[in-house]
Enzyme design. Structure first.
Site, short mmCIF file in Angstrom:
data_model
loop_
_atom_site.label_atom_id
_atom_site.label_comp_id
_atom_site.label_asym_id
_atom_site.label_seq_id
_atom_site.Cartn_x
_atom_site.Cartn_y
_atom_site.Cartn_z
CB ALA A 65 -0.87 -0.01 1.25
N GLY A 105 0.40 -5.16 0.73
CA GLY A 105 -0.73 -5.10 -0.20
C GLY A 105 -0.36 -5.63 -1.58
CD GLU A 108 -2.85 -7.67 2.21
OE1 GLU A 108 -2.35 -6.54 2.23
OE2 GLU A 108 -3.83 -8.00 2.89
CD GLU A 128 1.23 -5.69 5.16
OE1 GLU A 128 2.11 -6.56 5.28
OE2 GLU A 128 0.53 -5.58 4.15
N1 3HC Z 1 4.60 3.47 0.18
C1 3HC Z 1 5.09 4.67 -0.13
N2 3HC Z 1 6.39 4.90 -0.39
C2 3HC Z 1 7.21 3.85 -0.33
C3 3HC Z 1 6.77 2.56 -0.01
C4 3HC Z 1 5.39 2.38 0.25
N3 3HC Z 1 4.86 1.19 0.54
N4 3HC Z 1 7.82 1.73 -0.03
C5 3HC Z 1 8.89 2.46 -0.36
N5 3HC Z 1 8.52 3.75 -0.55
C6 3HC Z 1 9.38 4.85 -0.94
C7 3HC Z 1 10.44 5.14 0.10
O1 3HC Z 1 9.95 6.01 1.09
C8 3HC Z 1 11.53 5.75 -0.72
O2 3HC Z 1 11.15 7.07 -0.97
P1 3HC Z 1 12.25 8.21 -1.05
O3 3HC Z 1 13.14 7.80 -2.19
O4 3HC Z 1 11.45 9.43 -1.31
O5 3HC Z 1 12.93 8.18 0.28
C9 3HC Z 1 11.44 5.01 -2.04
O6 3HC Z 1 10.13 4.44 -2.07
C10 3HC Z 1 12.45 3.91 -2.18
O7 3HC Z 1 12.40 3.10 -1.02
P2 3HC Z 1 13.74 2.55 -0.34
O8 3HC Z 1 14.72 3.65 -0.19
O9 3HC Z 1 13.31 1.81 0.86
O10 3HC Z 1 14.27 1.57 -1.49
P3 3HC Z 1 14.91 0.14 -1.39
O11 3HC Z 1 15.17 -0.29 -2.77
O12 3HC Z 1 15.98 0.11 -0.38
O13 3HC Z 1 13.75 -0.82 -0.79
C11 3HC Z 1 11.58 -1.74 -0.61
C12 3HC Z 1 12.61 -1.05 -1.51
C13 3HC Z 1 12.08 -3.12 -0.20
C14 3HC Z 1 10.30 -1.86 -1.36
C15 3HC Z 1 11.40 -0.90 0.68
O14 3HC Z 1 11.12 0.43 0.29
C16 3HC Z 1 10.30 -1.34 1.58
O15 3HC Z 1 10.49 -2.24 2.36
N6 3HC Z 1 9.14 -0.66 1.52
C17 3HC Z 1 8.06 -0.87 2.41
C18 3HC Z 1 7.27 -2.06 2.04
C19 3HC Z 1 6.08 -2.22 2.95
O16 3HC Z 1 6.16 -2.03 4.15
N7 3HC Z 1 4.94 -2.61 2.37
C20 3HC Z 1 3.76 -2.81 3.11
C21 3HC Z 1 3.00 -1.54 3.12
S1 3HC Z 1 1.61 -1.62 4.18
C22 3HC Z 1 0.44 -2.41 3.31
O17 3HC Z 1 0.67 -2.86 2.24
C23 3HC Z 1 -0.90 -2.48 3.98
C24 3HC Z 1 -1.84 -3.40 3.27
O18 3HC Z 1 -1.93 -4.59 4.00
C25 3HC Z 1 -3.23 -2.84 3.20
#
Ligand code: 3HC
Length: 695
Positions: A65, A105, A108, A128
């Site tokens: 998400a 997400g 999912e 998450e």
């Molecule tokens: N939403 C918004 N922005 C995100 C994001 C997300 N889910 N994931 C990454 N970004 C952004 C980062 O903030 C960063 O932005 P910036 O360049 O402006 O600082 C950019 O994308 C690149 O991210 P990273 O620097 O972390 O890049 P990496 O290549 O090192 O890692 C990644 C990539 C493995 C995808 C890592 O970003 C990550 O782990 N992201 C989070 C993933 C996550 O937690 N997903 C679950 C979200 S919650 C959800 O899905 C709820 C659902 O159940 C309803």
């Protein structure tokens, strides 16, 4: 090709519809992506295509998400439930084609496809829990139906992604296709599914893998028990477990989904999720340095020299070898060099014995680390890190030698945790190349790296250090030169108050308990016992002047001697010690003061508020770029519970006005150690918070 919206394309490859999403940087499932997907699926379903492939452009499949949408009013357009239903109810086989990371997400969404294929380098997971929430779009209901309950519990509570290979083994992906040929592989899979008339079973309708847990509901209690220590203090792991439990116990999928929603909302509206999501961005923000832009050129670092084969030097070397970089460790004499290299090998072998490395990997890594007795061997190194005894004259000697030996442009780093790096840089002809790289012990394990910018450090040296930190898996925070940098300077405040508190009437175990209950892995006295009370203690000079002196003189030097502040039983359980208690009471009596009852509240405030105050001083002196950087240091290096965000975030939660008022009261009662930071006073007078401070 039809452009559905700026991030979504619908195209045809023969009889297969291909939906391509491309929303940099990580294809987060924000409003535009969801809208594009729903529309593309509707059109593809209405077309005469025989199957649908869902694929992402750029570096990754959907990484989850869009976290920036959290805590905001719902965005217009379709939400997750509509998206999931649209995909899952497709009348044609849907194949999700996964590369990069299918997270949260994103996974999912893939679970709503009928089939999943992935390239070998892909990773799949539900992170998450690290954001204080749960996979709330059916993830907790679908995942156990695909991988089984035990595996699902592990995935939702650890947040760790699994490899494509492991995903194939557990049934999470149906096929692993050739790297670089994802679309071809997915198309071939789709065509085969059509040709074979594979049934379009929706994950929600397939209960087979829940049967085992239905027959053995004890699995949940066992899992909780096995992980109780890891989950302590966190809300999210428990709700993740309950949601998976609901998948097993609910009468229907939709009933389970409703329970998942309820558990999700409970987390999402709670304080821990807010703190953990704040922290997610804080860690990324820390990489940004206002006057060192992202496009600053970096220096090449292909070989590393380390001076000192002690615990620190060895641990630091392992980080680089783990990343495939060759390291030369230099010592003065053979014996400590051999001992250091042997310790490194032992550490790797221990990891291998636990299954963390293969025997070949152990050999590869050890082969990358060589020892030498000649500083001259560092003449070609791109980066040299000095990790010797903390004495200015020794370090300056080493830097004079490095200045004479190293090639032009080599980065010269010191791992000092206390000394003034400007004074170290000043003995060289190239202070622009000198920087601090403060690793934390054990250096091969701890994630934090304080990158310390000295007066003359060049910008490309800083940029190189920050990028290199990421490469070796560290979380880097930039600090300025100040005693103890960010982390230890703040720690000194807590240590001082902890020591004072036990001379006022609290016992070490009272202080430790309060900090443990707050969420730290251990309190300061348990920590001292673990580290050894005799660090920096000199027997010949000890005159019983402090409680520590007396304990050491009695050979109570911590866990290693079976006693310190605490007594220890055979299982190394800490037991409050009558011996220590008597020593403390005698000290108080000798000082002629009267011990008083000290409340838990006072212990907490005395230990934590001066830390927040010191953080404010560090900020006003420009030794940290932003408040959140301080939080990153404390969460990563000192065990501040991430669900409380970090000291500065916590200060905001309490309210800077309340922290200031307490500091003023402490100052009036106990003196200048509590003098409020000017920045704290300014924030309060302007009605602002730390989070209002911009870099
Ligand atoms: N939403 C918004 N922005 C995100 C994001 C997300 N889910 N994931 C990454 N970004 C952004 C980062 O903030 C960063 O932005 P910036 O360049 O402006 O600082 C950019 O994308 C690149 O991210 P990273 O620097 O972390 O890049 P990496 O290549 O090192 O890692 C990644 C990539 C493995 C995808 C890592 O970003 C990550 O782990 N992201 C989070 C993933 C996550 O937690 N997903 C679950 C979200 S919650 C959800 O899905 C709820 C659902 O159940 C309803």
């Amino acid at each position: 090709m039809t452009a559905i919206n700026p991030v979504t394309d619908l195209s045809r490859d023969g009889d297969v519809a291909v939906i391509t999403l491309d929303s940099p940087p990580v294809n987060a499932l924000g409003a535009q992506v969801r809208a594009g997907l729903v529309e593309a699926f509707n059109q593809a379903n209405a077309s005469d295509a025989a199957a649908i492939v869902l694929i992402c452009g750029g570096r990754t499949f959907f990484a989850g998400a869009d976290i920036t949408e959290f805590g905001r009013p719902p965005a217009p357009g379709p939400g997750f439930p509509e998206l999931m239903v649209t995909i899952e109810n497709s009348k044609k086989p849907v194949v999700a084609a996964i590369h990069g990371t299918a997270l949260g997400g994103g996974l999912e969404t893939a679970l709503c496809a009928h089939f999943r294929v992935a390239v070998p380098s892909a990773k799949l997971g539900v992170p998450e829990v690290a954001l204080g929430i749960l996979p709330g779009s059916g993830g907790t209901q679908r995942l156990p139906r695909v991988v089984g309950v035990q595996k699902a519990l592990e995935m939702v509570t650890s947040g760790q992604p699994i490899s494509a290979k492991a995903a194939a083994a557990s049934g999470l992906v149906d096929a692993v296709v050739e790297e670089g040929k994802l679309l071809e592989g997915a198309l071939a899979f789709a065509r085969q599914a059509v040709a074979e008339g594979k049934p379009l079973v929706r994950v929600r309708d397939n209960d087979a893998k829940l049967a085992e847990a239905r027959a053995n509901p004890q699995i949940f209690a066992d899992f909780r028990k096995a992980n109780a220590r890891k989950f302590r203090g966190f809300m999210a792991p428990e709700n993740n477990i309950r949601a998976v439990e609901a998948a097993v116990t609910s009468a229907s999928f939709d009933e389970g989904l409703a329970e998942e929603r309820r558990l999700f909302m409970e987390l999402a509206t709670g304080p821990q999720a807010q703190a953990q999501q704040y922290y997610f961005f804080a860690e990324r923000q820390a990489q940004r340095i206002p006057d060192v832009p992202d496009d600053t050129p970096t220096r090449q670092v292909k070989s590393i020299g380390i001076i000192g084969a002690g615990t620190m030097g060895g641990g630091i070397a392992m980080n680089f070898a783990n990343a495939g970089l060759p390291v030369t460790i230099v010592e003065q004499t053979q014996e400590p060099l051999d001992r250091g290299l042997a310790t490194i090998r032992k550490n790797y072998e221990r990891t291998a014995a636990r299954g963390g490395l293969t025997p070949e990997q152990v050999e590869q890594r050890c082969a990358l680390i060589s020892g030498s007795l000649a500083m001259d061997d560092l003449k070609d190194a791109d980066l040299v890190i000095e990790a010797v005894f903390e004495r200015m004259d020794i370090k300056q000697d080493i830097f004079r030698s490095l200045d004479a030996i190293c090639k032009p442009g080599a980065i010269l780093a010191t791992n000092t945790s206390a000394l003034n790096i400007d004074e170290i840089a000043a003995v060289t002809q190239r202070p622009q190349d000198v920087i601090g790289l403060h690793f934390f012990s054990p250096a091969n394990v701890m994630k934090l790296l304080e990158v310390v910018r000295a007066d003359k450090t060049a910008k490309d040296v800083i940029a190189t250090a920050m990028k290199l930190a990421k490469k070796i898996g560290k979380v880097a925070v930039l600090a300025g030169v100040t005693p103890g940098f960010i982390g230890n300077r703040i720690l000194a405040q807590r240590q001082r108050e902890a020591q004072k508190l036990i001379l006022e009437g609290a016992m070490p175990w009272d202080v430790d308990r309060v900090l443990f209950d707050f969420g730290f892995p251990m309190g300061p006295f348990a920590m001292s016992d673990l580290a050894g009370l005799d660090i920096g203690w000199v027997k010949a000079e000890s005159k019983g002047a402090t409680i520590r002196d007396v304990l050491c003189e009695m050979d109570r030097r911590g866990q290693k001697t079976g006693a310190g502040f605490y007594d220890y039983d055979e299982q190394r359980n800490a037991i409050p010690s009558p011996v220590t208690e008597k020593i403390i009471r005698d000290f108080i009596a000798k000082a002629g003061t009267t011990p008083r009852q000290i409340s838990d509240e006072e212990i907490l405030e005395r230990c934590l508020y001066p830390m927040i105050n010191e953080g404010a001083k560090i900020l006003e002196e420009g030794k940290a770029i932003r408040p959140s950087d301080i939080d990153v240091v404390w969460v990563n290096g000192y065990g501040w519970p991430v669900y409380r965000g970090g000291p500065m975030y916590y200060g905001d939660r309490i309210g800077p006005d309340k922290v200031l008022a307490k500091m003023q009261a402490f100052q009036a009662a106990m003196g200048e150690a509590f003098k409020p930071a000017a920045l704290l006073e300014k924030l309060v007078s302007e009605g602002k918070k730390f989070s209002d401070i911009k870099a």
